[in-house]
Design an enzyme around this catalytic site. Sequence first.
Site: not given
Length: 313
Positions: A116, A151, A183, A220, A241
């Site tokens: 596994r 992410k 950002k 951004e 963006d």
Amino acid sequence: MGVSDQRPAFTDADARAADALIALALDEDLGPDGDDLTSRLLVPADATGGCDVKSRARGVLAGLPIVERILPAVAERTGNAPLELLPIARDGDALHPGSIVASLFGPVRDLLTAERTILNFLTHLSGVATLTRRFVEAVEGTNAVVLDTRKTHPGYRRLEKYAVRCGGGANHRMGLHDACLVKDNHLAAWRERTGERGDLGALVRRVKGELPAEALLIVEVDRHDQFAAVLPAEPDVILLDNLPPEALKQAVAERDAAGSNVKLEASGGVNLDTVRAIAESGVDRISVGALTHSAVALDLGFDWHDAGPPTLP
């Protein structure tokens, strides 16, 4: 850009990340006493056997170097010699139903204990590589490079980014430490704290003066006026963006008319239905969070047999 024939490097840093996760995985399975209860009760200690790791679906392989590190880690827990491994495929290879990835031989208890953990790494990372390959093939013939994002799953960042490379994609920054990505939330926090209302171009020039030489500066923007203010300040990358393809084309045209070397990156709203039009706008980079946060595991399994140790054909 098409899929490269060059195989991705599995680095020392990738290996350290793998070792830490392997230890956690075995701790979860074997508990504080290091016991595989079912195998111990049902399988004689001296039983040996083999299996093939086989694909049951189409996809792209990623994770074999991790399997090579799982085997000695299992042996250390059980006290046996490490299972024998014969790799058949290589990371980055296209797989089809029935493709044999590798053969394993050794104590049956150890094969069952390792099964596994091996499959968890291989199926997940091959899923990331498979999804990446689909995006890369979707933009083939354009200049756009497909990139991952931050992410990622905790602890898996290096391995998931390695899998993206196996699929033909490229890596964005590894973390907050190796690139400066300004950002909208950074701008809001900066303005709230300092009370400054200067244009973005002035902010970019200030940050460039303080940035370590080896670090990229990415800014951004989500409106044309922001883009027009940032472009003359020449960060390394302007991240566009959630802009539609027509707006992306306009930004590319303005960048080219200015003779600027700034790279343009599209992000937001990128999926397999939209990525081709985004790439055809002329942007240099397309970042896709789905590569790591939404990849479906590739179906791989153990096919058992009683053959002896694997040998090269």
